[in-house]
Design an enzyme around this catalytic site. Structure first.
Site, short mmCIF file in Angstrom:
data_model
loop_
_atom_site.label_atom_id
_atom_site.label_comp_id
_atom_site.label_asym_id
_atom_site.label_seq_id
_atom_site.Cartn_x
_atom_site.Cartn_y
_atom_site.Cartn_z
N GLU A 1 9.19 0.33 11.43
CA GLU A 1 10.07 1.54 11.37
C GLU A 1 9.34 2.94 11.55
O GLU A 1 8.60 3.29 10.58
CB GLU A 1 11.15 1.46 9.86
CG GLU A 1 12.23 2.42 9.95
CD GLU A 1 12.27 3.76 9.42
OE1 GLU A 1 12.06 4.67 10.39
OE2 GLU A 1 12.01 4.11 8.24
N GLU B 1 8.23 14.74 17.32
CA GLU B 1 8.68 14.58 16.03
C GLU B 1 8.29 15.68 15.03
O GLU B 1 6.86 15.62 14.95
CB GLU B 1 8.45 13.33 15.43
CG GLU B 1 9.35 13.02 14.32
CD GLU B 1 8.99 11.53 13.59
OE1 GLU B 1 10.08 11.21 12.97
OE2 GLU B 1 7.96 10.92 13.89
N LYS C 1 0.89 -1.20 -0.18
CA LYS C 1 0.10 -0.05 -0.26
C LYS C 1 0.78 1.20 0.04
O LYS C 1 1.54 1.38 0.83
CB LYS C 1 -0.77 -0.08 1.35
CG LYS C 1 -2.04 1.07 0.88
CD LYS C 1 -2.62 1.55 2.25
CE LYS C 1 -1.97 2.69 3.10
NZ LYS C 1 -1.89 3.83 2.47
N CYS D 1 12.62 10.53 9.21
CA CYS D 1 12.53 9.95 10.52
C CYS D 1 13.63 9.96 11.41
O CYS D 1 13.27 10.12 12.51
CB CYS D 1 11.61 8.59 10.25
SG CYS D 1 12.94 7.54 9.37
#
Length: 423
Positions: free
Chosen positions: A190, A321, A114, A224
């Site tokens: 991850e 983040e 996806k 990230c």
């Protein structure tokens, strides 16, 4: 299919990627907004290299023979895990496609992948090339859709044998729950990060400032493992801040298809507004806004490269983040302090260390609870280097030989021996 046949298909695919480098790069930039030069000169070639790496592994996946206490022959078979469900993010659509599809195909699995709803184009295009290279129909299936619908269906499916997800920690927890509630399929994750970039007192400040700038602002800050907590030793702090500000003010922001552009727009309005909200929280929380901090122009989701100083560990800009072009610079006094502060985070994806002292480097590489430590470099993503996180930055590793175990089952086969010549 034999392993050698798989290897040949993946190698032919890599050749096609190389041939269509610029078309693929254009799709990636249209979808994501990253500079075309970054897509064409770095990311597509890295993708090509990665598929060639896994083509080389395809016919080298093998089991073992093991001794047993008795008259038995013991061997292990490494078998494909089956149907691999894979969910990739929008920040590096093509590379994340490669990180997941490469090892899965090398091990002989089928895939349902996806794409992120913001960035479906590059995966669809290169999948067509993969079939042109000889991949049989039905082996790789691309689904473009939203996470709560298509993603949840994939994570919950009873006939998906393994799941791999890259994205936020919040969504990763949902994916893990859905996998557990369905058929207990194994999951590799991850996830997010808030990576420390540590500038030691012996550092070359010019080089450290340049590397810290790259570590944070690369890919519009949408990375990230971005070095989003820049810890600078008090003895070089003021000098570092001056250079960091100068670099941010010189950064070239604009149309990503133009030459010389270093920073394009953020991915969409949601991310754009989220970043501006964090910038306002930094100002309200008492951090000093050195430069940037606002929208650039009246059209598009462009944000001026932003630098905060005087940042404290309890501020949102130091804990959360942000996923945008916002550098937070923090001051520290000694090694023990920076180790404790660096590790005081829910995340543990990566860290950067800038020092000429071997003892300092050795201490930090072992003390930091993260999956990757870059010493006097950052964002080095060679195909052979494993990548993944500690704590809430995920589980499992991608890239390198470590990723192969994500897509294999190990079967022990024990055969009784009659009158063996030896044991």
């Amino acid at each position: 299919m034999t392993a050698y046949e798989r290897s040949k298909i993946i190698l032919r695919f890599a050749d096609l990627l190389e041939r269509h480098n610029d078309e693929i790069a254009a799709l990636e930039t249209w979808d994501n907004g990253k500079p075309f030069e970054q897509s064409a000169q770095t990311e597509v070639p890295m993708t090509t290299r990665l598929f060639r790496y896994y083509a080389g592994w395809a016919d080298k996946i093998q089991g073992l023979t093991a001794p047993a206490d008795g008259p038995y022959h013991v061997q292990t078979l490494h078998e494909p895990i089956g149907v691999a469900g894979q969910i990739i993010p929008w920040n590096f659509p093509l590379l994340m496609f490669a990180w997941k599809v490469g090892p899965a195909l090398a091990c002989g699995n089928t895939i349902v992948l996806k794409t992120a709803e913001q960035t479906p184009l590059s995966a669809l295009y290169v999948s067509k090339l993969l079939h042109e290279a000889g991949l049989p129909p039905g082996v790789l299936n691309i689904v473009s859709g939203y996470g709560p619908t298509a993603g949840a269906a994939l994570a919950s499916h009873m006939e998906v044998d393994k799941l791999a997800f890259t994205g936020s920690t919040t969504t990763g927890k949902i994916v893990l729950q859905l996998a557990a509630k369905s058929n207990l399929k194994p999951v590799t994750l991850e996830l997010g990060g808030k990576s420390p970039f540590i500038v030691c007192e012996d550092a070359d400040v010019d080089k450290a400032a340049e590397l810290a700038h790259y570590a944070l602002f690369f890919n519009q800050g949408q990375c990230c493992c971005a070095g989003s907590r820049t810890f600078v030793h008090e003895s070089v702090y003021d000098q570092f801040v001056e250079k960091a500000n100068a670099l941010a003010m010189k950064r070239v922001v604009g149309d990503p298809f133009k030459g010389g552009i270093q920073q394009g727009p953020q991915i969409d309005s949601e991310q754009f507004e989220k970043i501006l909200k964090y910038i306002r929280s930094g100002v309200d929380g008492g951090a000093k806004l050195e430069t940037g901090g606002e929208r650039l122009g009246a059209k598009g989701y462009y944000i001026k490269p932003t630098v905060f100083t005087g940042v404290k560990d309890d501020m949102l800009i130091a804990k959360d983040e942000i996923f945008g072009p916002v550098q937070s610079i923090l001051k520290y006094k000694d090694l023990d302090e920076v180790i404790q502060r660096s590790n005081a985070s829910q995340y543990g994806l990566a860290a950067g260390v800038f020092t000429h002292n071997l003892d300092t480097a050795n201490t930090l590489m072992r003390a930091l609870r993260v999956g990757s430590v870059w010493i006097n470099c950052f964002d080095v993503f060679d195909a052979a280097i494993p990548f993944g996180g500690y704590k809430q930055s995920g589980q499992g590793r991608e890239k390198g030989s470590y990723s192969l175990s994500n897509y294999l089952q190990v079967k022990a086969v024990v055969t009784a021996l009659k009158n063996p010549a030896w044991l």
